[in-house]
Design a protein around this motif. Structure first.
Motif, PDB file in Angstrom:
ATOM      1  N   LYS A 101      -9.033  -1.512  -6.477  1.00  0.00           N
ATOM      2  CA  LYS A 101      -9.510  -0.843  -5.274  1.00  0.00           C
ATOM      3  C   LYS A 101     -10.667   0.091  -5.592  1.00  0.00           C
ATOM      4  O   LYS A 101     -10.690   0.723  -6.654  1.00  0.00           O
ATOM      5  CB  LYS A 101      -8.373  -0.045  -4.650  1.00  0.00           C
ATOM      6  CG  LYS A 101      -8.719   0.689  -3.358  1.00  0.00           C
ATOM      7  CD  LYS A 101      -7.532   1.552  -2.964  1.00  0.00           C
ATOM      8  CE  LYS A 101      -7.771   2.341  -1.705  1.00  0.00           C
ATOM      9  NZ  LYS A 101      -6.628   3.244  -1.444  1.00  0.00           N
ATOM     10  N   HIS A 104       1.589   5.104  -2.221  1.00  0.00           N
ATOM     11  CA  HIS A 104       1.129   6.090  -3.221  1.00  0.00           C
ATOM     12  C   HIS A 104       2.327   6.965  -3.565  1.00  0.00           C
ATOM     13  O   HIS A 104       2.532   8.013  -2.958  1.00  0.00           O
ATOM     14  CB  HIS A 104       0.011   6.970  -2.656  1.00  0.00           C
ATOM     15  CG  HIS A 104      -1.199   6.222  -2.201  1.00  0.00           C
ATOM     16  ND1 HIS A 104      -2.201   5.845  -3.067  1.00  0.00           N
ATOM     17  CD2 HIS A 104      -1.570   5.775  -0.980  1.00  0.00           C
ATOM     18  CE1 HIS A 104      -3.149   5.208  -2.381  1.00  0.00           C
ATOM     19  NE2 HIS A 104      -2.792   5.149  -1.115  1.00  0.00           N
ATOM     20  N   HIS A 132       0.835  -1.207   0.000  1.00  0.00           N
ATOM     21  CA  HIS A 132       0.000   0.000   0.000  1.00  0.00           C
ATOM     22  C   HIS A 132       0.868   1.255   0.000  1.00  0.00           C
ATOM     23  O   HIS A 132       1.208   1.798   1.048  1.00  0.00           O
ATOM     24  CB  HIS A 132      -0.918  -0.019   1.232  1.00  0.00           C
ATOM     25  CG  HIS A 132      -2.048   0.961   1.165  1.00  0.00           C
ATOM     26  ND1 HIS A 132      -3.253   0.755   1.786  1.00  0.00           N
ATOM     27  CD2 HIS A 132      -2.154   2.147   0.552  1.00  0.00           C
ATOM     28  CE1 HIS A 132      -4.066   1.777   1.563  1.00  0.00           C
ATOM     29  NE2 HIS A 132      -3.403   2.651   0.810  1.00  0.00           N
ATOM     30  N   ASP A 181       0.613   2.506   3.743  1.00  0.00           N
ATOM     31  CA  ASP A 181      -0.198   3.587   3.143  1.00  0.00           C
ATOM     32  C   ASP A 181       0.653   4.853   3.018  1.00  0.00           C
ATOM     33  O   ASP A 181       0.205   5.954   3.311  1.00  0.00           O
ATOM     34  CB  ASP A 181      -1.477   3.854   3.949  1.00  0.00           C
ATOM     35  CG  ASP A 181      -2.508   4.648   3.150  1.00  0.00           C
ATOM     36  OD1 ASP A 181      -2.264   4.951   1.968  1.00  0.00           O
ATOM     37  OD2 ASP A 181      -3.572   4.972   3.723  1.00  0.00           O
ATOM     38  N   HIS A 193      -6.379  -0.474   5.048  1.00  0.00           N
ATOM     39  CA  HIS A 193      -6.179   0.422   6.207  1.00  0.00           C
ATOM     40  C   HIS A 193      -7.326   0.421   7.230  1.00  0.00           C
ATOM     41  O   HIS A 193      -7.932   1.449   7.502  1.00  0.00           O
ATOM     42  CB  HIS A 193      -5.802   1.838   5.776  1.00  0.00           C
ATOM     43  CG  HIS A 193      -6.678   2.515   4.760  1.00  0.00           C
ATOM     44  ND1 HIS A 193      -8.048   2.466   4.802  1.00  0.00           N
ATOM     45  CD2 HIS A 193      -6.357   3.287   3.688  1.00  0.00           C
ATOM     46  CE1 HIS A 193      -8.530   3.170   3.802  1.00  0.00           C
ATOM     47  NE2 HIS A 193      -7.531   3.666   3.113  1.00  0.00           N
TER      48      HIS A 193
HETATM   49 ZN   LIG Z   1      -3.953   4.615   0.539  1.00  0.00          ZN
END
Ligand SMILES: [Zn+2]
Length: 466
Positions: A150, A61, A59, A316, A239
């Motif tokens: 997702k 970004h 996870h 994340d 998450h």
């Molecule tokens: Zn995320």
């Protein structure tokens, strides 16, 4: 033999054994109690250390577009930070643009990673605009090695998809051998609460958390689970932060439904909702979604990790500079870009908070940061374990190394770490990617662009039930 790791304790999700590890051509070729060093081109002394499968951060970004700019960490600085944290593979989110195809999203994200990534990478695709042609495209993406998709149940008016789109998509992903994943928060309710808060002049960072209550996450998690059940599809909830969401996953799993759950270190009690009160707008550093919760939630998450109701921990990592980017929301918390960095700290933080404090075993640590993600996302056994034939993606972890997490020692580009000042015992000291030492004693040595795209296999839910 290209590389021999000697004298360490090999820790996998299943076992812990004193063993040497031989590597050739980027693969593990031998694991044995004694391997003769004379034929090895290079020998690494791992005595007193753990030799573990490299972490898989499912996870991240990196270089995510946001308000005309990007997250601070791109595929170079993000994977540099990852390598320094013992991570040897990331799964980043390619975002479908409104009206855009999934192929475009994948090509765009591949283009950003190629030539930059230091470690191997794969992609999920986040579907934000779900038309019949997009549903048709899902199977093409599975052929390209993208086997997870997702959906946002939050961010009304931008990324959010409605229940019908989610339901139809889950039917298709399941038919194609892919996994549907959800960001589970009720976007409608959050929208109402945010507007009310701002109308009352409640614009400080703490209102980010107060307008995203745990019940909004619990409700959306339950709804997603019900939709997945009706669609006959496996589901992953990313998450997970709230005990309400844990209970929903727990009940579904106890009833035999295949629902996986991920959580992240920021939800595990080192920081919590009280951090939103930090002076001088400091609370903005912790603005991520779901938000940090009050102190009654982390113990439930730890139990869920220990007993197998949640299966993986990823970062994340979504990094926005405090100065320049987070400060955009100084007059309105809704304008604070959502996200925190963490790809470098997950393994060390989870080891300290989990293993050192007796909440999870060492084998569980490896399962949570590596093996389970490999199994869930179609990377196993190429990655996620140390076995003959697997990629030689290995982290050498010194359980006695003491350090204080601080921005000064991070390898990311963003200007803060949410774990500033957190003391640990145990930290990665060497990272090996496909047999190459890419990180050693504080220094990242892997060349930008050496990381490769890893096509993933269709999802096999038989690999991980408990
Ligand atoms: Zn995320």
């Amino acid at each position: 033999m290209d590389l021999l790791i000697k004298g360490g304790t090999v820790v996998t999700a299943q076992e812990m054994v004193r063993a040497d590890v031989g590597i050739e051509g980027g693969k593990v070729v031998e694991v044995a109690s004694h391997i003769d060093a004379t034929a090895a081109k290079k020998v690494v002394d791992a005595s007193g250390k753990y030799v573990m499968p490299g972490a898989i951060d499912a996870h991240t970004h990196f270089k995510m577009p946001f308000m005309g700019a990007y997250t601070t960490d791109d595929f170079l600085t993000g994977t540099r930070s990852a390598a320094a944290g013992g991570v040897t593979c990331i799964i980043d989110f390619a975002l479908q643009s409104k009206g855009g195809s999934l192929k475009q999203a994948l090509e765009t994200w591949k283009g950003m990673a190629e030539g930059n990534a230091i470690i191997d990478y794969a992609f999920h695709i986040a579907i934000t605009d779900c038309t019949p042609s997009i549903l048709d495209e899902i199977k093409d993406m599975v052929q390209e090695g993208v086997t997870s998709f997702k959906f946002f149940m939050a961010y009304k008016g931008s990324l959010m998809v409605d229940d019908a789109a989610l339901f139809e998509s889950l039917r298709v992903t399941s038919e194609c051998g892919a996994l549907g994943a959800v960001h589970a928060e009720n976007g409608f309710i959050i929208d109402v609460l945010q507007k009310e808060a701002v109308a009352r002049g409640n614009v400080a960072p703490k209102y980010h958390a107060l307008t995203r209550p745990p019940e909004a996450e619990g409700e959306a998690t339950r709804r997603a689970i019900s939709l997945a059940k009706m669609a006959g599809a496996p589901l992953l909830v990313v998450h997970v932060s709230a005990k309400e969401a844990v209970r929903a996953i727990e009940e579904a799993r106890m009833a035999g439904q295949i629902v996986y759950g991920e959580t992240c270190p920021q939800y595990l009690g080192i920081i919590d909702a009280s951090n939103y009160e930090e002076p001088d707008f400091g609370g903005a550093k912790y603005v991520c979604s779901p938000p940090l919760r009050t102190k009654d939630h982390p113990p439930v998450l730890w139990d869920a990790l220990r007993f197998g109701f949640l299966q993986e921990v990823s970062s994340d990592h979504c990094s926005f500079d405090f100065n320049g980017q987070k400060r955009l929301g100084k007059d309105d918390f809704r304008a604070i870009p959502n996200g925190c960095p963490g790809v470098e700290t997950t393994l060390g933080v989870l080891h300290n908070e989990g293993v050192n404090k007796g909440r999870i075993s060492l084998n569980q640590l490896v399962a949570l940061v590596s093996t389970n993600s490999a199994k869930i996302y179609g990377l196993y056994p190429q990655k996620g374990t140390i076995a003959v034939g697997s990629d030689a993606d290995i982290v050498i972890f010194d359980p006695d190394k003491e350090l204080v997490v601080s921005q000064k020692i991070m390898h990311h580009a963003v200007d803060y770490t949410p774990f500033e000042g957190y003391s640990v015992k145990g930290w990665p000291v060497m990272t090996i990617s496909r047999g190459e030492i890419i990180y050693e004693d504080g220094e990242v040595k892997g060349a930008p662009g050496r990381g490769k795209f890893v096509p993933r296999k269709p999802i096999n839910t038989k690999l991980l039930l408990a």
